[in-house]
Design an enzyme around this catalytic site. Structure first.
Site, PDB file in Angstrom:
ATOM      1  CG  ASP A  45     -74.023  73.726  -0.424  1.00 37.26           C
ATOM      2  OD1 ASP A  45     -73.246  73.725  -1.379  1.00 37.26           O
ATOM      3  OD2 ASP A  45     -74.433  74.768   0.137  1.00 37.26           O
ATOM      4  CE  LYS A  79     -72.277  77.378  -1.531  1.00 37.15           C
ATOM      5  NZ  LYS A  79     -72.749  76.757  -0.258  1.00 37.15           N
ATOM      6  CG  HIS A 112     -70.653  82.175  -1.140  1.00 33.08           C
ATOM      7  ND1 HIS A 112     -70.846  81.876   0.191  1.00 33.08           N
ATOM      8  CD2 HIS A 112     -71.874  82.041  -1.715  1.00 33.08           C
ATOM      9  CE1 HIS A 112     -72.104  81.585   0.404  1.00 33.08           C
ATOM     10  NE2 HIS A 112     -72.763  81.688  -0.738  1.00 33.08           N
TER      11      HIS A 112
END
Length: 279
Positions: A45, A79, A112
């Site tokens: 991530d 994101k 986000h």
């Protein structure tokens, strides 16, 4: 227990991933990503605002080149930041993320933050376009509360696959979690260990002693066992290994209730209701 969970579009997401928040760009991060992959992590991530996508991508590419994993075995997330709120800006943000990471596609791309103006619909419509064009495997949101999700579901077409939120024993976000279960949106926990601040909590240490595990392992097992995807971060090789070594025991129901009773309903990171940086 399976090490993956099926998302609402049929894609499988690993229950435990490797987080990279607050890790600067550089060779150390690339090496840590490769170490995580060696230890069995398949979910990695990152985010545009972390300013480390290039190093994350480098670590991924090196792991693939060395035969540690194939691209298809990985689940890569990034994101879109708050400064790209228009439709066209968000399309460009995705292209920029791929370019920085030197990847052909992402497995999950998230908005986000919702922002205080609730002006995220154009961003989401851009993600829907990317998804419809089969350039990303799944799309979702991050830090969305119930009213944000209600607006999104009312005004757009695709139900988010994931809502990545701040979630730990002191902040379980039960209302958001329950809503996401109802709508088929997978919860993913960021900062599950509260930047290590929670690791000395007396109740958690007692439970850890009972199972012969570390406090971090107890927290992460609680999350995975209750179908929460979790993305702990560490730059220490031993802790990277420790954080994914949680599939050889089960917490009993009483201990799960003890952990969830610690909830204080606070925010230790930014509160989405007031967070508007970049807008």
């Amino acid at each position: 227990m399976s090490k993956t969970i099926e998302l609402n579009n049929g894609l499988l997401i690993p229950r435990v991933g490797y987080g990279t928040f607050r890790v600067p760009e550089g060779a150390d991060l690339a090496a840590a990503v490769k170490t995580a992959i060696k230890e069995g992590y398949r979910l990695i991530d990152t985010a545009a605002i972390y300013e480390n996508e290039a190093s994350v991508g480098q670590g991924i590419r090196e792991a693939i080149a060395e035969g540690l994993v194939t691209r298809e075995e990985l689940f890569i997330t990034s994101k879109a930041w708050n400064d790209g709120i228009s439709y066209e800006e968000t399309l460009q943000a995705y292209d920029d993320a791929l370019a920085r990471m030197e990847l052909d596609y992402l497995d999950l791309y998230l908005l986000h933050w919702p922002g205080t103006k609730n002006d995220f619909i154009p961003q989401w419509e851009a993600l829907e376009k990317i998804y419809a064009d089969k350039r990303v495997k799944s799309i979702g949101v991050s830090n969305f509360h119930v009213h944000h999700l209600e607006k999104l579901l009312k005004e757009t077409t695709i139900v988010p696959a994931v809502n990545q939120i701040e979630l730990n024993p002191l902040q379980t976000q039960k209302q958001v979690h329950a809503f996401c279960i109802e709508k088929g949106i997978q919860i993913e926990a960021w900062s599950p260990l509260m930047n290590a601040e929670i690791l000395e909590h007396a109740t958690l240490k007692t439970i850890a002693s009972k199972y012969g595990k570390t406090t971090a392992q107890i927290i992460l097992r609680w999350q995975t066992q209750t179908d929460i995807v979790t993305i702990p971060k560490s730059m220490t090789s031993s802790r990277i290994a420790e954080n994914i070594a949680i599939f050889d025991f089960d917490l009993d129901g009483e201990d799960i209730l003890l952990i969830e009773a610690l909830n204080e309903d606070g925010h230790y990171g930014p509160d989405p209701e007031g967070f508007d940086f970049g807008r």
